[in-house]
Each structure stands twice: as structure tokens, then as C-alpha cells.
Design a protein around this motif. Structure first.
Motif, mmCIF file in Angstrom:
data_model
loop_
_atom_site.group_PDB
_atom_site.id
_atom_site.type_symbol
_atom_site.label_atom_id
_atom_site.label_comp_id
_atom_site.label_asym_id
_atom_site.label_seq_id
_atom_site.Cartn_x
_atom_site.Cartn_y
_atom_site.Cartn_z
ATOM 1 N N ILE A 39 -5.766 0.053 2.357
ATOM 2 C CA ILE A 39 -5.872 1.457 1.425
ATOM 3 C C ILE A 39 -7.045 2.159 1.713
ATOM 4 N N SER A 40 -8.026 1.224 2.105
ATOM 5 C CA SER A 40 -9.264 2.035 2.233
ATOM 6 C C SER A 40 -9.445 2.950 3.429
ATOM 7 N N ALA A 41 -8.913 2.407 4.543
ATOM 8 C CA ALA A 41 -8.613 3.171 5.756
ATOM 9 C C ALA A 41 -7.664 4.392 5.364
ATOM 10 N N SER A 42 -6.486 4.053 4.747
ATOM 11 C CA SER A 42 -5.629 5.320 4.722
ATOM 12 C C SER A 42 -6.083 6.290 3.706
ATOM 13 N N ALA A 67 -1.633 9.903 3.187
ATOM 14 C CA ALA A 67 -2.301 8.549 3.154
ATOM 15 C C ALA A 67 -1.036 7.144 3.252
ATOM 16 N N ARG A 68 0.162 7.490 2.987
ATOM 17 C CA ARG A 68 1.243 6.596 3.057
ATOM 18 C C ARG A 68 1.713 6.562 4.364
ATOM 19 N N ILE A 69 1.727 7.721 5.079
ATOM 20 C CA ILE A 69 1.957 7.624 6.750
ATOM 21 C C ILE A 69 0.964 6.911 7.363
ATOM 22 N N VAL A 78 0.720 -1.196 -0.216
ATOM 23 C CA VAL A 78 0.053 -0.113 -0.047
ATOM 24 C C VAL A 78 0.833 1.461 -0.055
ATOM 25 N N VAL A 79 2.001 1.476 1.106
ATOM 26 C CA VAL A 79 2.839 2.571 0.775
ATOM 27 C C VAL A 79 3.564 2.858 -0.357
ATOM 28 N N PHE A 123 -8.651 8.462 5.702
ATOM 29 C CA PHE A 123 -8.003 9.142 6.633
ATOM 30 C C PHE A 123 -7.665 10.542 5.952
ATOM 31 N N ALA A 124 -6.733 9.976 4.893
ATOM 32 C CA ALA A 124 -5.932 11.107 4.332
ATOM 33 C C ALA A 124 -7.087 12.114 3.353
#
Lengths: 515, 140
Positions: free
Chosen positions: A349-352, A379-381, A167-168, A355-356
Motif C-alpha cells: 500500500i505504501s508503494a501504490s 492505486a488499485r491498479i 490492498v486492492v 505512485f498514485a
């Protein structure tokens, strides 16, 4: 023997890392990182949706449930497919037409963005993280049985690190391809398993069902009993339990954030529709095949043998060992890992993204990006933090935690909090911000509270059903309805025309971007 | 991605990766609401489309399919846990060899879902054509 499985699994990991490497080069802008440039094709997205959806719980869990409880286990299979009609007919296309990266985009269109996005982000994170922890705990316990020598902690850390890497570095594009490969592996593994089962019955359905109708095992009092495994009611004693579960499945799938964001990766609503159809073909075939390997494990191996060899979750791998030897056992075990990895990557990826995009950019920064690329960096963080948190929580909870309740919670929250608000905001002009916030809050709280007082959690439960859907879904709809009824928001009503035109015609919808 | 866009801009929207809650401009022209923001087209364009007879007819056609289809599949699906749970003896009736009504009805759900999806796709193709016609008329 464990080594063959390990090598096959490492092969899968190597392949996905190569894909991640190439995806990383392409995943530069927001649209690339969050939505794979919206250039995924219909059949690719269909495979990816299937790969995102069919978790280890479906593969190993349902196989085991059918092997131990017969018909009632198959009931799960049915609900998992029918749920996609809700996605296809009601949610997928308007969502693709009116949104950008997340479920909240559609809600924020005509409602006040900040409160709605904050609540939607909270419910997305709740669903994704609970579901993810369930998968990680499942992975940890599974690995101990499949690969002796790898501990629970090592397995959890391994899965966590891999999902963070996908994901990152690779963003949505890498996640999509991991899911596609997994779907192909899972479908072919299940297909071979089913063929091998039927070969034992000379490919005669009559013989097969004959065997399933008389499965002998040792009863609770130590006396052998013979049961017809095609008989309903071996697992569910209270029919309301099944209806409640069915409600959570049929309405929850269309509210699962990690499934919904997949529709932003295709060029337009028409492709979103095609991809749901592809997903339905694959998911349907897969769940029909659970008949063969679930009932097959029951009749060929029997519950007694399975109890001695790993229990419920090991029905499919043990059946593979019985039918195809160690190599096939290793292959099915590797498929089970791949399954877990693809699902947790989709959840991360859905969570990040939520959030972002929802919380950081739109709630904190009022929809403005202060520096270019900031949203993707956040999003990456977030993906990194979410991954680390999931590893720690899964290790702290340990292998003994009740995984079923975590998954039940995810579906219940998705059905009770997300779906009512999505449906009202798309189809009811009078809907407004208060209604959305009420609906999300009531749905979220009622499902969590009802699960906390359910038989999964209390010795003397205050709420008799394992799944809260039958109560919490109507409550979510009611909360959203009453919240909107008691307040007026002329701005939201005025913008309904725009949302309706966008959702129904695709005018002004997000387009695919160049690579 | 960014470098290509700078060389061949597809529209006057700057491609700076900043989040915009609007689509980038397409070669066909900007989305209507952006034009209105730029001061060209009237803000009420969305309302004009929403008020157009073709659009209302499209919505009506969609509703006429979606609502009955949804009610149908929900009833068909929940008939399964209901019959299996409350009419167990009836559902255990053997139909073909050992295969009973309960299993056949569960299996039929898969085909129901596939058939309904196929019908939906066929019907929705007609909606696509109508929507495309609408967009063409208003985007000029």
C-alpha cells in the motif's frame, strides 16, 4: 504435522479476508482508501505500526542470529527499538500535521512539487519494492521448511495474491487490521515461547544466563567448542560494521515510507504521538523477549541441532516444537506467515499510494484529478502491478538470493535519501528544491553503489562494510545541504512560515472524515 | 461516505473526493490559507502567526527539548556498539552471576528509550496546550 500449521494459517487468512470484505465496503473515497478515513485510534495504530515493522526477519532472523551468534544478534534487537525515538521526537508529528497521504506531501509543501515528488516517489518505490522482494523470498524459503509439500513458487504466489487482495479491495483499513491481528499473534506467540523457555530453568534468570554462558557446539574443524554466548564479537569482527548498521537502523526507520504513511491514518498529531508510544512498548517488549527465545534456542537446542533442522531461520519454530510439541510448532509457523503477510501488505500500500498520489496525480496530472475516484483506481491498479511484479521477481531470483542485502538496502536508502530531506525541509528555512532533489539522488545512488561493491556482492569488495550507512547517510545529508546552499529559491523560503506553523500547531491539518 | 456528506455538508467545500492539498472546511471555519484564497483574510496570516511571540516561544521550547534529547539518545545508543566493539574486555566484566556489562548495557537501551519517550509525551502535552491557545487566538 504440516497440516496443523496449514489449518492455523488458513484460519488466519479466512479472518483477514472477512475483514477485507467489510473494509472494502467502506473504502470508497481517497481519504478512506489511502488513510482509513484517519479514524484509527492511538493504540490501534500503535499495534499496526508494530505489525508493519516486525518482519519475518525480526522474528525468525533475529532468533536465529542469537541462537547461532549469541550477543551480537541481540544488538539488532536494540537498534530496532531505539530507532523509534527518531520517529517519535523528530518526524511523526510534523509529518502528520503537514501531509496528506505520503512522505512527499511534506516535501512538496514549500518546494516545487513535481521534481520533488518524482524523486521521492522513486525512492519510496525503491525502498518498498526491495523490502517486499526480501519478504517474499523469505516467505518462499520458509514455507518449504514449515510445510513440506508446498513449493517455493506456490508460497510466493500465495503470499503475493493475498497481499494484492488486501490492498486492492480493502485499502488502508484492511491493511491496518491485518497488521493489528498479526501484532497480537506475534506478541502472544513470543510471550508463550519465552514463558516455556523460562519454565525449563525454573524461572530463574541466574540459571538461564548460566546455561547461556556455556553453549557447546561443533567448531569449524569438527572439534566441540564451548563458548560464552553473552560475549560480544562472535558475529561482528569489525566494530565499524555494527556502527554502520546502527546508523542505518536509527535513521532509516524514520524514513521507511510504509511506517510513515501509518501516521496519516490517525485523526491528529497527538494521536500519532500516542501511537508511536504504543508501538515502542510493543516493539520493545518483543525485542526483549528475543533474549529468551534466541538464547533459549542456543542453550536448549544448541547450534548443532539447529543446523540439522532447518538452519538459522528455523530456530524459533524448532524451539517451539521442542517445548510445546507439534501444535505449538504449527502455531509459531502460522504466526511467521501472518508476520510476512502483514508486512508485505503494508509495503504494497505504501508503494501504490506513492505512485498514485505522488507520481500519477501530482507529477503527471499537475495535482488535478480528471475524474472522481481516479487516484484510488490508479492505486488499485498499481497495487496489482506491484504484486504481480514482486511475485515474478521473487520467483526469477529464486530462493538462493541474498535476502539480507535487500533489507540492508531498504534501510540504507531510507536513511540516506529520505531522512535528510525530511529533516531539512521541516527544520531549515533555507532548504529548497535543488537541495531535496540532490539529497534524494545522492542518498539513493550512494547506498545502491556502496552495496553493490560491498562484501555481500563482491569476492574482493571495494567497500569493506556490509551496510553502507556510515558513508551514505552523511553523503545524503551533504548532498541535500550543498544542493540548497548553491541555489536560492525565494518561494520556498517564503512558504516556510506556513509550513512551520502547520507542522508545529496542527492548524489546517487534514481532519478525520466521516465513514 | 459520499452520500452522508451530501446530506449533511460539514462545510462549503464540495466533497467530491478530488485530491486537494488543503483540508476540508471544518465547522470552526475554513483553514486560514483557504480563507485568504477566497479573498477574505490576508495572505500574510501565516506570517503573522509565525511572527507572534507565543509561536516563537513555542518553537524555542520545542528546540530546547528536542535537540538535547536527540543528541542524548544518539550518544547513548552509539556508546553500545562503540564500547562493545572497541572495549570488549571491559564489557565482558560479570556484574551479576553470568550476566555481563555488555548485556546489561544493551538491556538498559530499552529502558532508556521508554523513559525518554515518556518524558517526551509529558513535555509535548504542554506544547499541545500552547498550540491550542495560539490557534484559538488566530482562528477567530
Amino acid at each position: 504435522m504440516g497440516n496443523t500449521a496449514l489449518w492455523m494459517f488458513l484460519g488466519f487468512v479466512a479472518m483477514t479476508l472477512v475483514i477485507t470484505y467489510f473494509s472494502a465496503k467502506k473504502s470508497t473515497g481517497s481519504s478512506a482508501y489511502f488513510a482509513a478515513n484517519r479514524r484509527i485510534t492511538g493504540w490501534q495504530n500503535g499495534l499496526a505500526v508494530a505489525g508493519d515493522y516486525m518482519s519475518a526477519a525480526s522474528f525468525l532472523g533475529i532468533a536465529g542470529m542469537i541462537a547461532f551468534n549469541g550477543y551480537d544478534g541481540f544488538m539488532y534487537s536494540v537498534g530496532f527499538l531505539v530507532a523509534y525515538l527518531t520517529v517519535l521526537i523528530i518526524v511523526a508529528e510534523p509529518l502528520r500535521n503537514a501531509g496528506k497521504y505520503t512522505m512527499a506531501d511534506v516535501l512538496a509543501y514549500r518546494l516545487k512539487p513535481r521534481p520533488v515528488r518524482a524523486m521521492a516517489s522513486l525512492s519510496t518505490l525503491t525502498v518498498s519494492i526491495f523490502y517486499m522482494i526480501a519478504q517474499m523470498v523469505g516467505a518462499g524459503t520458509l514455507v518449504r521448511q514449515l510445510l513440506p509439500g508446498v513449493s517455493y513458487e506456490m508460497a510466493v504466489i500465495g503470499v503475493g495474491v493475498l497481499m494484492v487482495v488486501y490492498v486492492v479491495f480493502g485499502g488502508m483499513l484492511a491493511t491496518t487490521w491485518v497488521q493489528i491481528i498479526k501484532a497480537v499473534l506475534l506478541m502472544s506467540g513470543s510471550f508463550f515461547l519465552s514463558i516455556l523457555v523460562m519454565s525449563k530453568f525454573n524461572f530463574s534468570l541466574g540459571n538461564f544466563f548460566q546455561a547461556v554462558s556455556a553453549v557447546t557446539f561443533t567448531g569449524a574443524d569438527g572439534v566441540p567448542v564451548t563458548r560464552n554466548f553473552l560475549t560480544p564479537g562472535l558475529l561482528f569482527k569489525n566494530p565499524l560494521d555494527q556502527i554502520s548498521l546502527g546508523l542505518a537502523l536509527v535513521f532509516g526507520t524514520a524514513g521507511l515510507p510504509h511506517i510513515l504513511i501509518r501516521f496519516y491514518t490517525v485523526p491528529d498529531a497527538k494521536t500519532a504521538r500516542t501511537s508511536v508510544v504504543w508501538a515502542m512498548i510493543l516493539i520493545g517488549l518483543f525485542y526483549i523477549m528475543t533474549t529468551f527465545f534466541g538464547f533459549g534456542a542456543a542453550s536448549l537446542l544448541g547450534p548443532d541441532h539447529l543446523k540439522l533442522h532447518g538452519g538459522t531461520n528455523m530456530a524459533a519454530p524448532e524451539l517451539a516444537r521442542f517445548l510445546g510439541g507439534e501444535v505449538f510448532f504449527a502455531f509459531i509457523s502460522a504466526v511467521a506467515f501472518a508476520t510476512i503477510l502483514a508486512v508485505v501488505a503494508g509495503l504494497t500500500i505504501s508503494a501504490s499510494t506513492s505512485f498514485a498520489h505522488d507520481f500519477f496525480t501530482n507529477v503527471i496530472h499537475h495535482g488535478k484529478e480528471h475524474r472522481p475516484g481516479e487516484e484510488v483506481r490508479v492505486a488499485r491498479i498499481t497495487a496489482f502491478v506491484v504484486g504481480a511484479a514482486a511475485i515474478v521477481i521473487a520467483i526469477v531470483l529464486g530462493p538462493a538470493v541474498n535476502v539480507a542485502f535487500l533489507v540492508g538496502l531498504a534501510f540504507a536508502v531510507a536513511a540516506s535519501a529520505n531522512l535528510p530531506v525530511i529533516v531539512f525541509s521541516l527544520f531549515w528555512k533555507r532548504f529548497n528544491t535543488t537541495g531535496a532533489v540532490c539529497g534524494l539522488a545522492v542518498g539513493l545512488l550512494s547506498s545502491i553503489v556502496l552495496i553493490l561493491i560491498s562484501p555481500d556482492f563482491m569476492k574482493q569488495p571495494l567497500f569493506p562494510l556490509k551496510n553502507p550507512g556510515i558513508v551514505s547517510i552523511p553523503l545524503g545529508f551533504l548532498g541535500a545541504f550543498l544542493g540548497a546552499l548553491f541555489t536560492r529559491e525565494p518561494e520556498a523560503e517564503a512558504k516556510y512560515a506556513e509550513l512551520s506553523v502547520r507542522a508545529n500547531t496542527g492548524l489546517g491539518a487534514e481532519k478525520a472524515t466521516a465513514e | 461516505m459520499a452520500s452522508d456528506d451530501r446530506k449533511f455538508p460539514r462545510g462549503p467545500t464540495p466533497q467530491d473526493d478530488a485530491p486537494k492539498d488543503v483540508a476540508p472546511l471544518s465547522p470552526m471555519g475554513s483553514p486560514l490559507h483557504e480563507r485568504s484564497a477566497a479573498g477574505g483574510v490576508d495572505v500574510s496570516t501565516w506570517e503573522r502567526i509565525a511572527g507572534a511571540d507565543e509561536f516563537k516561544a513555542l518553537l524555542k521550547a520545542k528546540r530546547r527539548f528536542i535537540i538535547p534529547a536527540t543528541i542524548f539518545f544518539i550518544l547513548y545508543y552509539f556508546a553500545l556498539p562503540y564500547l562493545v566493539g572497541y572495549h570488549t574486555a571491559f564489557m565482558q566484566r560479570k556484574v551479576w552471576g553470568e550476566m555481563n556489562l555488555a548485556y546489561l548495557f544493551a538491556l538498559s537501551q530499552f529502558f532508556m528509550a521508554w523513559v525518554l519517550a515518556a518524558i517526551y509525551v509529558a513535555v509535548a502535552a504542554g506544547w499541545d496546550r500552547r498550540a491550542a491557545g495560539l490557534i484559538k487566538r488566530f482562528e477567530r
